[in-house]
Design an enzyme around this catalytic site. Structure first.
Site, short mmCIF file in Angstrom:
data_model
loop_
_atom_site.label_atom_id
_atom_site.label_comp_id
_atom_site.label_asym_id
_atom_site.label_seq_id
_atom_site.Cartn_x
_atom_site.Cartn_y
_atom_site.Cartn_z
CE LYS A 51 2.10 2.85 9.13
NZ LYS A 51 3.26 2.98 8.96
CD GLN A 95 5.97 4.89 10.20
OE1 GLN A 95 4.95 3.92 10.45
NE2 GLN A 95 5.86 6.08 9.29
CG ASP A 118 5.86 -1.07 4.84
OD1 ASP A 118 4.95 -0.18 4.41
OD2 ASP A 118 7.30 -0.18 5.76
N1 GUN Z 1 6.47 6.34 6.44
C1 GUN Z 1 5.33 7.01 5.35
N2 GUN Z 1 4.23 6.27 4.78
C2 GUN Z 1 5.39 5.08 5.47
C3 GUN Z 1 4.99 3.62 4.86
O1 GUN Z 1 3.99 3.44 4.04
N3 GUN Z 1 5.42 2.95 5.40
C4 GUN Z 1 6.58 2.83 6.13
N4 GUN Z 1 6.73 2.17 6.07
N5 GUN Z 1 7.42 4.02 6.24
C5 GUN Z 1 6.14 5.07 6.23
#
Ligand code: GUN
Length: 295
Positions: A51, A95, A118
Site C-alpha cells: 500500500k 490494517q 476503507d
Molecule cells: N486486511 C485485509 N484486507 C484489508 C482491507 O481491505 N482493509 C484493511 N484495513 N485491512 C485489511
C-alpha cells in the site's frame, strides 16, 4: 477470457497519478494516506508495504504508524483522535486484523467517516445503502465491479448476480454495488440451501467465501462472468508442475475447470487483488478533494 486485474489496476493507477498531479497544480493539495499497523502479523506487513509503495508511486503522501501488539484499545483510539483532527491527513486505514484484545468495530467507529478510505464506517455503509454519491465505498467490491465491466461493458443492468459471502468487507457491499448497477442480486452464504443450483443461475458470480477452490465447474453457467475474491494459501501438490510442498495461492474458484465453462474469469493472483490497492488510492483522492477547504 481471463480478466487481467494487474493491467486494469495499472491503468487505474496511471489515471490517479494524473489526477493527483492536476490537483496539486490547481489547489496545492497533495492527498495523504496514513496506515496504522498494530502488531506483527506477517501477511498484514506485506499488504501495508505494498500500500505504501503504491501510494508514493501515484504521487501521494504516505505515512505509517506502527504500534506494538501490546497497544491497548484506548491507546489506539487516542491515536485515531489525533489523526482525525489533523488536516494534513486525508485518509486513515487501520490494517485488519487487529490483536484479539482490541474490538475492531469500536476502532472502525472511531475513524472520521470523511477519512475512512476503507469505507468500513457505518456512516459510509449507510451512504452506500442509500446510494449517496458521497460514500467512501469498500475497495475490493469497487475492484470487482470494474473487473466485471472489463468483460461485460459498462451496462450490467438486468444481469443476475450471485454473491457467495456476506461479510461487511466484501459480500454485502459488492451486492449493494451490483444492485446500484441494476443487477438482480442474490446473496448466498454458508447456510444457503441448494448453493450449486443458485450459482448455476448467475450471469455474474462473485465468490468471496474464503475456501480454496470451493466453486466447481458444474455450478457455473456457460458464458458467465466469474469474479474470484478469494486468496487462499495451500500446499502445492505438484499436479501443475509446481514443486511439492511449496505453498501456492488459489482463489475460491476451481480456476482450471471453471475457465472451461465460463465466459470470463479473474485469476488468483493477478485478478481482484491488485485492484484493491488501486481503489484504496481512488478513495484517498476522493477524500482529499472532499476535505479541500473550497469543496
Ligand atoms: N486486511 C485485509 N484486507 C484489508 C482491507 O481491505 N482493509 C484493511 N484495513 N485491512 C485489511
Amino acid at each position: 477470457m481471463i480478466i487481467d486485474g494487474k493491467k486494469a489496476a495499472t491503468e487505474l493507477l496511471a489515471t490517479l497519478a494524473n489526477e493527483v498531479t492536476a490537483l496539486k497544480e490547481s489547489t496545492d493539495i497533495t492527498p495523504s494516506l496514513t496506515v496504522v499497523l498494530v502488531g506483527e502479523d506477517a501477511a498484514s506487513q506485506v499488504y501495508v508495504r505494498n500500500k505504501i509503495k503504491q501510494t508514493v508511486a501515484v504521487g501521494m503522501i504516505s505515512n505509517e504508524i506502527r504500534l506494538p501488539d501490546t497497544t491497548s484499545q484506548a491507546e489506539l483510539l487516542a491515536q485515531l483522535l489525533t489523526l482525525n483532527s489533523d488536516d494534513s491527513v486525508h485518509g486513515i486505514l487501520v490494517q485488519l486484523p487487529l490483536p484479539k484484545h482490541i474490538d475492531e468495530s469500536v476502532v472502525i467507529a472511531a475513524i472520521n467517516p470523511e477519512k475512512d478510505v476503507d469505507g468500513f464506517h457505518a456512516m459510509n455503509s449507510g451512504r452506500l445503502l442509500n446510494g449517496e454519491a458521497g460514500a467512501l465505498v469498500p475497495c475490493t467490491p469497487q475492484g470487482c465491479i470494474i473487473l466485471a465491466k472489463q468483460y461485460l461493458g459498462d451496462d450490467l443492468s438486468g444481469q443476475h448476480a450471485v454473491v457467495i459471502g456476506r461479510s461487511n468487507i466484501v459480500g454485502k457491499p459488492v451486492a449493494l454495488l451490483l444492485l446500484q448497477e441494476n443487477c438482480t442480486v442474490t446473496i448466498a452464504h454458508s447456510r444457503t440451501k441448494n448453493l450449486a443450483q443458485i450459482c448455476q443461475q448467475a450471469d455474474i458470480l462473485v465468490a468471496a467465501v474464503g475456501r480454496a477452490e470451493f466453486v466447481k465447474a458444474s455450478w457455473v453457467k456457460k458464458g458467465a462472468t466469474v469474479i474470484d475474491v478469494g486468496i487462499n494459501r495451500i500446499e502445492a501438490d505438484g499436479s501443475d508442475g509446481k514443486v511439492n510442498g511449496k505453498a501456492k495461492l488459489v482463489g475460491d474458484v476451481d480456476f482450471n475447470a471453471v475457465s472451461e465453462v465460463c465466459g470470463a474469469i479473474t485469476p488468483v493472483p493477478g485478478g481482484v487483488g491488485p485492484m484493491t490497492i488501486a481503489c484504496l488510492l481512488k478513495n484517498t483522492l476522493k477524500a482529499a478533494i472532499r476535505q479541500a477547504p473550497s469543496a
